[in-house]
Design an enzyme around this catalytic site. Structure first.
Site, mmCIF file in Angstrom:
data_model
loop_
_atom_site.group_PDB
_atom_site.id
_atom_site.type_symbol
_atom_site.label_atom_id
_atom_site.label_comp_id
_atom_site.label_asym_id
_atom_site.label_seq_id
_atom_site.Cartn_x
_atom_site.Cartn_y
_atom_site.Cartn_z
ATOM 1 N N ARG A 124 -10.562 -3.884 1.505
ATOM 2 C CA ARG A 124 -9.447 -4.608 2.119
ATOM 3 C C ARG A 124 -9.299 -4.287 3.598
ATOM 4 O O ARG A 124 -9.431 -3.131 4.003
ATOM 5 C CB ARG A 124 -8.135 -4.305 1.387
ATOM 6 C CG ARG A 124 -8.066 -4.985 0.035
ATOM 7 C CD ARG A 124 -6.846 -4.551 -0.724
ATOM 8 N NE ARG A 124 -5.700 -5.426 -0.553
ATOM 9 C CZ ARG A 124 -4.520 -5.045 -0.095
ATOM 10 N NH1 ARG A 124 -4.318 -3.817 0.327
ATOM 11 N NH2 ARG A 124 -3.513 -5.891 -0.030
ATOM 12 N N ASP A 177 1.997 -9.787 6.820
ATOM 13 C CA ASP A 177 1.979 -9.459 5.391
ATOM 14 C C ASP A 177 2.711 -10.497 4.552
ATOM 15 O O ASP A 177 3.869 -10.297 4.203
ATOM 16 C CB ASP A 177 2.610 -8.077 5.183
ATOM 17 C CG ASP A 177 2.481 -7.593 3.747
ATOM 18 O OD1 ASP A 177 1.743 -8.231 2.970
ATOM 19 O OD2 ASP A 177 3.113 -6.579 3.415
ATOM 20 N N GLU A 197 -1.352 2.358 4.596
ATOM 21 C CA GLU A 197 -0.079 2.686 3.960
ATOM 22 C C GLU A 197 -0.179 3.931 3.080
ATOM 23 O O GLU A 197 0.306 3.957 1.952
ATOM 24 C CB GLU A 197 0.424 1.489 3.143
ATOM 25 C CG GLU A 197 0.744 0.280 4.022
ATOM 26 C CD GLU A 197 1.269 -0.919 3.259
ATOM 27 O OE1 GLU A 197 0.940 -1.046 2.072
ATOM 28 O OE2 GLU A 197 2.003 -1.727 3.856
ATOM 29 N N GLU A 232 6.626 -11.838 -3.291
ATOM 30 C CA GLU A 232 7.220 -10.867 -2.382
ATOM 31 C C GLU A 232 7.574 -11.611 -1.102
ATOM 32 O O GLU A 232 6.784 -12.439 -0.631
ATOM 33 C CB GLU A 232 6.208 -9.747 -2.068
ATOM 34 C CG GLU A 232 6.816 -8.639 -1.217
ATOM 35 C CD GLU A 232 5.791 -7.593 -0.768
ATOM 36 O OE1 GLU A 232 4.592 -7.781 -0.999
ATOM 37 O OE2 GLU A 232 6.215 -6.573 -0.189
ATOM 38 N N TRP A 282 7.831 -0.824 10.618
ATOM 39 C CA TRP A 282 8.457 -1.181 9.342
ATOM 40 C C TRP A 282 9.837 -1.814 9.563
ATOM 41 O O TRP A 282 10.453 -2.302 8.621
ATOM 42 C CB TRP A 282 8.576 0.053 8.433
ATOM 43 C CG TRP A 282 7.279 0.433 7.766
ATOM 44 C CD1 TRP A 282 6.137 -0.302 7.775
ATOM 45 C CD2 TRP A 282 6.987 1.616 7.005
ATOM 46 N NE1 TRP A 282 5.143 0.348 7.071
ATOM 47 C CE2 TRP A 282 5.643 1.533 6.587
ATOM 48 C CE3 TRP A 282 7.729 2.740 6.650
ATOM 49 C CZ2 TRP A 282 5.026 2.524 5.824
ATOM 50 C CZ3 TRP A 282 7.126 3.727 5.888
ATOM 51 C CH2 TRP A 282 5.772 3.620 5.476
#
Lengths: 723, 723
Positions: free
Chosen positions: A347, A388, A314, A416, A566
């Protein structure tokens, strides 16, 4: 003073207590699960009074001092009288708190095996008899075990557990139990919904906000021993001297609670704050710069934990910018930290707009080939699912697929995609589902939990990370029930085999009340809450339907973002013929990343668990589910079910009113109203949108949307938090 | 129960109280000046017990209910026993709380004049005798007066004042006593140094944070009756329906505390949210749009206060964008609000990069000619000084120069330019200096206070505004002593003739302790603190020396900003020949904007008060001051004096340690260390820089800077708060 005057005075004083309490109402929730009000239970109170009559506390270090302070605070509050603590042993003691090395050998001998089992961080709470005296013993091999034992003792007391014949031998199953704060240096928090960052960088290092210690207490009380202070979308400035002094001040507050501080390392820091013109991990100057920076850090913070790194993800810089690999990058940093026993947590949350394969496959594809190539102070941190933090995802296929690499589980605690801090969603239910998942990587009974705790592949180190939901809100987490997610994360990091139901019960009793008339129904709210959010947001395996950027509310129609993966349309693939993402061999073949036993189950719509159906399959609108419903009806009814579940949560909460304070009641009631409103919003927006493809009517039982699709599409939230 | 057992129990319970208290330590400061712990004084306690034995409270409205709730809360806490409140009168009552209209006519008759004097918002607290019974009477003409009277009563009790023969007749001298929150919709606060905005827009209107009520209580307790929720650098979105519903929810919380809600109106709102292509105040559609918007607002918030407007200032849009005047703009809005009794508060904080005259002159030049042209529901809000909230400025020449326009005083409570929330600076000392300043506009005794309270020109309405220093910090204001600035602002808005010393004493006693051994020395810290900050930042009339953007720390060297009047060099004009801004007739002639009596004093360096010397004069480095020092030495010694004053503050605070809790002590001690460090930073940076012009050595007594000028120039603070 005659008796009646004394009684009158007592009455006044008790009244005063009540008043004190009512004065403090606005601060409801600040104490988290650590409030110590007097135990009124007439059965258990005398027992506790007997056990705490004379406490021997063998002091001697900062951590032990902390443990004693916590014990005093807890006992004084719970028993409503000053505790009688002695730092030297006597025959009159009714409780001993002491490390093994300070205990008489004869005392220790009978439970040698227990001491071997509890290692560095575990503890023993045991009722023993010495010279005919009954003594409650809290012991451990190391200081930190004593602290954990004290917190456990106080938790037992808050839950009115008897100490008769008690024999607890407890040890954390996971080594690194860490929070990840996505906190920026300007105190905004990415995906933070509980106010702003606790870290007041401006006033550090001189000014130590009392909240820092309260934060450390809360974490230590549930066994969290590591905290990453800064956002994974990192800022190099935190590695400059000015900020390191501030970090050191925080580390000093946390140290007596057994908590180590970590930072996120921005891969391009050698350029940004080092004045180099490259951050190539194989470049000599870069290597030297990081070695030097590590020395600087450890000079100021001798027990610094290490770096968490988000690289080539990202937009974050990383080794691939220089044609190098994740292994090159991670090992270079690992070499810099190794002399000081520091860790690199790298990560695996990567996906690329240049990679046209299914996003769900990319992390596995990129990382699994590196298995065994990382240095032994590198851990790879993998999100629980392959996309995610969605309300529901199948477990990430990487778990079990890298036997020679310690994998850290990354859960999110902040909400989130899960209603922010307005929705009551008990996440341990989600964590449990993932941890209990079978990977079949070493036959049956190869669960994700066994991968994570290191037992499956005999890993040298293990870790679990939670993206924190903590902020400056008075109650820390915005929603009072979001405290349970922090609490539950800590408990599962300690023991990933705990049941979410047991955790819910513990938390409710520690936070609100031991009254089962309160606990049982409210526990049912918590347990059902996760399925509710799945139903009203993304039922039957749907995912990534949220609006852009802030991720607040539904946006299944979004299809115009620059990166295809996205867009929600990338994930639901709805068209006239059906809905869902085909990840079987006829589609992206993401199922091939799982063991063959799992892949086989997922590949056939008939065997695929229906909660993952549209995650793995694109199916026609009139596809028949097991219960005979056609897919369109099932989707619609699931959305409605989610809304109804929130309605049910509200009904149950109303019943709970009498057991708690008005403020405690009202706070949650107001938030549940928001949740109901937003559950309907999700249902209406998604169904109206999907209806444009299915062309079918809503089945009976599904409420008609109050507004039309254009209305829902028109909503804008430029100041939604956490963005 | 025998006596000794009872006594033991009492001991336990008292101990428990202490423990409760210690458990709550981290929340020190949340209660502000409203903490109600039990009065232990053996003399005053019996008197209070006698007076509160039986309280008649004549209830009947939301505001009165609030007043009763506050009275109960206060009395219960202070006396440590439940208060005995009756809503019907009896012969046994020892206290009456009742509006005039509900009192017996014979009771009221003797002090008819008092009731006339107290108007709508005032109150009377009087010891009276009825049928040989001594009764403490709290009365008022209106509900709100009762609430204010109750708060006053509790304040008196907290300060251990006797009620014997008490006869207080008090009424606010200023009508609009308002806070200006510079809070943005994303919860950042421009120039906010106490965390972030209290207004959780995301969860409003459903979720009412308990802090909203605590905020209202605190304000009502000091008489604040108006709050502007949003930043003067405004966002039109707050005027959309979605946000107005949220604003209405806040208004509902504040209403029972007598507080009206105002919003900032962005002048271009008709374009941004109205879809018009102009915001010309004389355009029919624009006028209609605002009229319509006003109707919408008042439908949802019937007691909405009105608009605060920053127009054609620092990039904000305004009527001048369309060739119209401030009068055109303000009156257009005033017409829209007038049917609902709403107010327009139009800010006079204007200056332009296109205007090459002295910035200090521009607001006066622009606004004074409009005197008398505004509609009668328009107030013009003027900052206390002609530049911008500097540590010291002469009063704004507009005060007294617009006899036909009600002028609102705008003070800042937040500490932009004044050390943020890290420095202890008691601002009422600054407010007092401004309010007491003589304008000579109607001869001697024409003070700024008399302009503001409307008495000098018999204004129909009066107002005082304070830019709030309130945020999400647990103690509301960041620095515990910054609470005193909020408190003091409220007190001076109620009565601009109060002395800052009396306010400091009140606040200390209400917040910390009645012990004069504590109060007297700590009061001396507060009183000297304002002069200290002037000395270590901008002594002898220097001003605007801060670094760019964040305004944190010194930046006297800054000279490269696009607008000349944004550069510190514009203000200090230092060169080899001297330093200071010539505002006499030989220079910008800004002094001509004052009355001739004042101008004459300012014009001659010999008569100009030395604290304004370099504000009005450019003088050579070897100019001799009254004490014989040359200017360079005097500047240097003043900077040193500021640093020494902070050192002295620390010494005094150390003496205060024994009178307060460890947490209370440590918190301020840590902050004073920051203040000392930053005072030295200011001294070193400014003196090293000015030395490059003066070419002279530092005089004896001034410490040598630890670093060189380049070091201080190199410091960068990208994440300083409030920016």
């Amino acid at each position: 003073m005659n008796i009646s005057a004394a009684q009158v005075k007592i009455f006044y004083i008790i009244t005063f207590l009540v008043i004190m309490n009512s004065n403090a109402q606005s601060l409801e929730g600040y104490d988290l699960w650590l409030g110590y009000s007097k135990i009124e239970d007439p059965v258990i109170l005398p027992e506790y009074q007997r056990h705490t009559k004379s406490i021997f506390f063998n002091n001697g270090s900062a951590v032990l001092e902390t443990a004693q302070k916590e014990l005093v605070r807890g006992i004084d509050g719970l028993l409503g009288q000053p505790s009688n603590i002695h730092n030297s042993q006597s025959l009159l003691n009714t409780m001993w708190v002491s490390k093994k090395m300070d205990l008489d050998k004869d005392i220790v001998k009978p439970f040698k095996a227990d001491f071997e089992q509890i290692g560095k961080e575990g503890f023993i709470i045991k009722s023993i008899t010495v010279n005919d005296n009954s003594i409650l013993l809290i012991t451990a091999n190391e200081d930190i075990g004593i602290l954990y034992g004290v917190f456990k003792l106080l938790q037992l007391m808050k839950m009115h557990k008897s100490f008769e014949g008690i024999n607890i031998v407890d040890v954390p199953k996971i080594e690194l139990r860490m929070l990840n704060h996505w906190d920026n240096l300007d105190r905004t928090v990415e995906r933070g919904y509980a106010g702003f960052s606790l870290w007041n960088w401006q006033k550090l290092p001189e000014y130590i906000d009392p909240r820092y210690e309260d934060y450390a207490r809360a974490n230590a009380s549930i066994g969290i021993n590591a905290t990453v202070l800064t956002n994974v979308n990192a800022n190099s400035l935190v590695l400059t001297s000015a900020y390191l002094d501030k970090v050191a001040a925080l580390a000093e507050v946390f140290r007596p609670y057994g908590i180590k501080v970590y930072l996120t390392a921005r891969f391009s820091a050698p350029i940004e704050i080092g004045g180099l013109n490259t951050a190539d991990p194989l470049d000599k100057d870069v290597i030297e710069w990081w070695n030097d920076r590590a020395k600087k850090i450890y000079k100021i913070i001798p027990d610094f934990g290490g770096f968490l790194v988000k690289a080539n993800s990202e937009g974050q810089p990383g080794p691939q910018n220089y044609g190098r690999t994740h292994v090159d990058g991670a090992n270079m940093l690992a070499n810099a930290l190794r002399p000081f026993n520091g860790m690199v947590i790298w990560r695996a949350f990567v996906y690329s707009e240049l990679d046209t394969t299914d996003r769900a496959k990319q992390a596995f594809t990129e990382f699994v080939p590196y298995d065994g190539n990382f240095l032994d102070n590198v851990l790879v941190q993998v999100k629980n699912g392959p996309i995610d933090f969605q309300p529901r995802e199948p477990f990430h296929p990487t778990f079990g697929a890298m036997p020679n690499t310690p994998l850290v589980m990354e859960f999110q605690i902040t909400q989130e995609y899960l209603g922010f801090s307005s929705h009551l969603v008990f996440l341990p239910k989600l964590y449990e589902e993932v941890l209990d998942a079978e990977t079949y990587r070493k036959g049956k009974k190869s669960t994700v939990a066994q991968v994570i705790d290191g037992s499956l592949f005999n890993s040298k180190i293990s870790g679990m990370a939670g993206v924190a939901n903590i902020g400056t809100d008075l109650n820390w987490t915005g929603h009072p029930f979001a405290q349970a997610n922090w609490y539950g994360f800590g408990r599962l990091a300690w023991n990933p085999y705990l049941s979410s139901e047991a955790i819910a019960e513990e938390w409710l009793r520690l936070t609100y009340s031991n009254n089962s008339e309160f606990v049982e129904p409210v526990k049912s709210i918590m347990i059902s809450s996760r399925e509710a959010v799945v139903n009203y947001m993304t039922p039957l395996g749907l995912h990534h339907l949220m609006d852009t950027g802030h991720h607040y509310g539904p946006g299944p129609w979004v299809s115009d973002l620059s990166r295809p993966e996205w867009n929600p349309t990338y994930y639901h693939q709805a068209d006239k013929d059906g809905i869902g993402f085909d990840r079987t061999p006829s589609g992206s073949n993401a199922t091939s990343q799982y063991s063959s036993e799992i892949a086989e189950i997922f590949n056939a719509p008939e065997t695929c668990p229906e909660e993952y159906l549209l995650w793995f399959h694109h199916l026609p609108w009139d596809y028949k589910l097991k219960n005979g419903e056609i897919l369109w009806d099932a989707v619609a009814l699931k959305y409605q079910e989610g809304v109804d579940q929130v309605g049910e949560m509200i009904s149950i909460w109303k019943q709970a009113k009498t057991y708690i304070s008005d403020d405690q009641y009202n706070e949650v009631r107001m938030l549940l109203e928001i949740q109901l409103k937003e559950a309907k919003w999700w249902r209406n927006a998604c169904l109206l949108y999907f209806q444009t493809f299915s062309g079918k009517k809503l089945p009976p039982g599904v409420e008609l949307p109050e507004e039309n699709l254009e209305f829902y599409r028109s909503l804008k939230f430029p100041y939604a938090p956490g963005n």
